[in-house]
Write a protein that holds these residues in place. Structure first.
Motif, PDB file in Angstrom:
ATOM      1  N   ASP A 207       0.833  -1.201   0.000  1.00  0.00           N
ATOM      2  CA  ASP A 207       0.000   0.000   0.000  1.00  0.00           C
ATOM      3  C   ASP A 207       0.868   1.252   0.000  1.00  0.00           C
ATOM      4  N   HIS A 208       0.681   2.134  -0.972  1.00  0.00           N
ATOM      5  CA  HIS A 208       1.371   3.422  -1.007  1.00  0.00           C
ATOM      6  C   HIS A 208       0.697   4.453  -0.111  1.00  0.00           C
ATOM      7  N   THR A 209      -0.635   4.419  -0.046  1.00  0.00           N
ATOM      8  CA  THR A 209      -1.382   5.461   0.657  1.00  0.00           C
ATOM      9  C   THR A 209      -1.311   5.287   2.166  1.00  0.00           C
ATOM     10  N   VAL A 210      -1.523   4.062   2.644  1.00  0.00           N
ATOM     11  CA  VAL A 210      -1.405   3.748   4.076  1.00  0.00           C
ATOM     12  C   VAL A 210      -0.504   2.518   4.204  1.00  0.00           C
ATOM     13  N   PRO A 211       0.813   2.734   4.197  1.00  0.00           N
ATOM     14  CA  PRO A 211       1.738   1.597   4.274  1.00  0.00           C
ATOM     15  C   PRO A 211       1.579   0.794   5.560  1.00  0.00           C
ATOM     16  N   GLU A 212       2.073  -0.413   5.526  1.00  0.00           N
ATOM     17  CA  GLU A 212       1.918  -1.338   6.651  1.00  0.00           C
ATOM     18  C   GLU A 212       2.478  -0.767   7.951  1.00  0.00           C
ATOM     19  N   ASN A 213       3.583  -0.015   7.881  1.00  0.00           N
ATOM     20  CA  ASN A 213       4.160   0.519   9.122  1.00  0.00           C
ATOM     21  C   ASN A 213       3.240   1.541   9.780  1.00  0.00           C
ATOM     22  N   VAL A 214       2.391   2.198   8.987  1.00  0.00           N
ATOM     23  CA  VAL A 214       1.405   3.117   9.556  1.00  0.00           C
ATOM     24  C   VAL A 214       0.343   2.324  10.322  1.00  0.00           C
ATOM     25  N   VAL A 215      -0.113   1.214   9.751  1.00  0.00           N
ATOM     26  CA  VAL A 215      -1.124   0.387  10.422  1.00  0.00           C
ATOM     27  C   VAL A 215      -0.556  -0.207  11.707  1.00  0.00           C
ATOM     28  N   ARG A 216       0.696  -0.633  11.677  1.00  0.00           N
ATOM     29  CA  ARG A 216       1.314  -1.191  12.884  1.00  0.00           C
ATOM     30  C   ARG A 216       1.505  -0.112  13.954  1.00  0.00           C
ATOM     31  N   ALA A 217       1.793   1.110  13.518  1.00  0.00           N
ATOM     32  CA  ALA A 217       1.878   2.212  14.479  1.00  0.00           C
ATOM     33  C   ALA A 217       0.510   2.528  15.065  1.00  0.00           C
ATOM     34  N   THR A 218      -0.536   2.340  14.279  1.00  0.00           N
ATOM     35  CA  THR A 218      -1.899   2.501  14.786  1.00  0.00           C
ATOM     36  C   THR A 218      -2.197   1.457  15.856  1.00  0.00           C
ATOM     37  N   LEU A 219      -1.797   0.222  15.601  1.00  0.00           N
ATOM     38  CA  LEU A 219      -1.997  -0.855  16.581  1.00  0.00           C
ATOM     39  C   LEU A 219      -1.377  -0.479  17.933  1.00  0.00           C
ATOM     40  N   LYS A 220      -0.203   0.122  17.912  1.00  0.00           N
ATOM     41  CA  LYS A 220       0.477   0.498  19.157  1.00  0.00           C
ATOM     42  C   LYS A 220      -0.318   1.529  19.952  1.00  0.00           C
ATOM     43  N   GLN A 221      -1.123   2.328  19.274  1.00  0.00           N
ATOM     44  CA  GLN A 221      -1.920   3.335  19.973  1.00  0.00           C
ATOM     45  C   GLN A 221      -2.959   2.702  20.900  1.00  0.00           C
ATOM     46  N   TYR A 222      -3.256   1.415  20.663  1.00  0.00           N
ATOM     47  CA  TYR A 222      -4.268   0.725  21.466  1.00  0.00           C
ATOM     48  C   TYR A 222      -3.650  -0.086  22.608  1.00  0.00           C
ATOM     49  N   ARG A 223      -2.366   0.082  22.871  1.00  0.00           N
ATOM     50  CA  ARG A 223      -1.677  -0.762  23.846  1.00  0.00           C
ATOM     51  C   ARG A 223      -2.180  -0.570  25.280  1.00  0.00           C
ATOM     52  N   HIS A 224      -2.853   0.546  25.555  1.00  0.00           N
ATOM     53  CA  HIS A 224      -3.326   0.800  26.917  1.00  0.00           C
ATOM     54  C   HIS A 224      -4.753   0.277  27.153  1.00  0.00           C
ATOM     55  N   SER A 225      -5.335  -0.355  26.151  1.00  0.00           N
ATOM     56  CA  SER A 225      -6.669  -0.937  26.290  1.00  0.00           C
ATOM     57  C   SER A 225      -6.581  -2.451  26.225  1.00  0.00           C
ATOM     58  N   HIS A 226      -7.338  -3.123  27.093  1.00  0.00           N
ATOM     59  CA  HIS A 226      -7.377  -4.582  27.078  1.00  0.00           C
ATOM     60  C   HIS A 226      -8.478  -5.117  26.156  1.00  0.00           C
ATOM     61  N   ALA A 227      -9.208  -4.227  25.525  1.00  0.00           N
ATOM     62  CA  ALA A 227     -10.214  -4.679  24.555  1.00  0.00           C
ATOM     63  C   ALA A 227      -9.512  -5.369  23.383  1.00  0.00           C
ATOM     64  N   VAL A 228     -10.220  -6.264  22.721  1.00  0.00           N
ATOM     65  CA  VAL A 228      -9.626  -7.032  21.619  1.00  0.00           C
ATOM     66  C   VAL A 228      -9.195  -6.103  20.490  1.00  0.00           C
ATOM     67  N   THR A 229      -7.918  -6.200  20.123  1.00  0.00           N
ATOM     68  CA  THR A 229      -7.380  -5.441  18.989  1.00  0.00           C
ATOM     69  C   THR A 229      -6.460  -6.369  18.219  1.00  0.00           C
ATOM     70  N   ASP A 230      -6.837  -6.737  17.013  1.00  0.00           N
ATOM     71  CA  ASP A 230      -6.074  -7.678  16.197  1.00  0.00           C
ATOM     72  C   ASP A 230      -5.615  -7.016  14.909  1.00  0.00           C
ATOM     73  N   ILE A 231      -4.640  -7.652  14.253  1.00  0.00           N
ATOM     74  CA  ILE A 231      -4.145  -7.134  12.983  1.00  0.00           C
ATOM     75  C   ILE A 231      -3.914  -8.293  12.030  1.00  0.00           C
ATOM     76  N   VAL A 232      -4.217  -8.059  10.755  1.00  0.00           N
ATOM     77  CA  VAL A 232      -3.979  -9.033   9.689  1.00  0.00           C
ATOM     78  C   VAL A 232      -3.246  -8.316   8.556  1.00  0.00           C
ATOM     79  N   ASP A 233      -2.224  -8.969   8.020  1.00  0.00           N
ATOM     80  CA  ASP A 233      -1.460  -8.398   6.910  1.00  0.00           C
ATOM     81  C   ASP A 233      -1.779  -9.142   5.614  1.00  0.00           C
ATOM     82  N   PHE A 234      -1.842  -8.381   4.531  1.00  0.00           N
ATOM     83  CA  PHE A 234      -1.941  -8.944   3.190  1.00  0.00           C
ATOM     84  C   PHE A 234      -0.705  -8.449   2.430  1.00  0.00           C
ATOM     85  N   PRO A 235       0.388  -9.225   2.458  1.00  0.00           N
ATOM     86  CA  PRO A 235       1.689  -8.727   2.006  1.00  0.00           C
ATOM     87  C   PRO A 235       1.736  -8.244   0.561  1.00  0.00           C
TER      88      PRO A 235
END
Length: 263
Positions: A207-235
């Motif tokens: 993805d050029h518009t929202v590269p994978e490292n942006v999505v992974r950085a988004t995942l880190k923003q949820y580290r203070h919540s115990h609610a379910v937060t999952d990620i799937v990659d389509f390489p």
């Protein structure tokens, strides 16, 4: 009663681009629909003919629009969004207005620091002119190919452009670009919410518009919540992954995850 599912498109795509997803989720027993953004017309052609109806619409306008739609439903919906629609989905989930969310190649929320050059290039048709904040801007086929269709053939990219591309309001891009400098940014999401429903983030490795490292950085923003937060990659997928010939793999992945969440 069947569980409602609301699909939210991002910039430069019409709501009709979700129709195969709506059909599939309906077949699987959900009450699925894809209402457009405020200012969207019923068809691609009508929306292209009246870009001023989209001009000046910001993130908060879009969130309020979908919140009003959610309020008419018999239950909290599952919300599935792509690109800026993925950001909107996260905001609605963080506000406890949705039962669950799937955010596909979601635009950067406040707190996400990576700003890859490819993201800047994808947004350049808007961000190159500050006046575009109050306008609706269209992409050329070449710009669409870079931002959406770089992992598919030039022919398929052009077909998707001709079928689904519409003007997009520039304001959300400027709001997202300034998010980390604005303490009251509309791109802020309640990532610490412990009571929210589950969230699935999806990333395309090409993805050029929202590269994978942006999505992974988004995942880190949820580290203070115990609610379910999952990620799937389509390489091998890019920003067109919801609308190109491989859309069904992405949709089936979302359906499998929802089943795992008892949704």
């Amino acid at each position: 009663m069947t569980t409602p599912v609301i699909f939210i498109h991002g910039l430069w795509l019409h709501a009709s681009s979700w129709q195969p997803w709506v059909d599939l989720f309906t077949e699987r027993g959900y009450d699925a629909s894809a209402p457009g953004w405020p200012g969207d017309a019923e068809t691609v052609e009508q929306t292209r003919a009246d870009p001023e109806a989209l001009a000046g619409r910001g993130i908060d306008d879009v969130v309020e629009h979908y919140a009003a739609i959610f309020a008419t439903l018999h239950a909290k919906p599952i919300v599935i969004g792509h690109s800026f629609g993925g950001m909107i989905a996260q905001k609605l989930l963080g506000l406890d207005l949705a039962a669950a969310a799937v955010a596909i190649d979601a635009a950067q929320i406040k707190g996400v620091l990576p700003l890859p050059l490819s993201t800047l290039r994808s947004g350049f048709p808007v961000l190159s002119n500050p006046a575009n904040s109050g306008r609706a801007v269209s992409l050329t086929p070449e710009q669409f190919r870079y931002a959406f269709g770089n992992a598919i053939s030039e022919q398929e990219s052009r077909e998707l452009f001709d079928r689904f591309s519409i003007p997009a309001p520039g304001k959300p891009l400027f709001e997202a670009a300034a998010a980390n400098f604005n303490p009251h940014s509309p791109a802020k999401v309640e990532t610490g919410n412990e009571s929210r429903g589950p969230l699935l983030l999806m990333a395309g490795g090409k993805d050029h518009t929202v590269p994978e490292n942006v999505v992974r950085a988004t995942l880190k923003q949820y580290r203070h919540s115990h609610a379910v937060t999952d990620i799937v990659d389509f390489p091998d997928r890019a920003h067109s992954l919801t609308i190109d010939a491989g859309w069904r793999e992405v949709a089936e992945t979302a359906l499998t995850w929802l089943k795992e969440q008892n949704l």
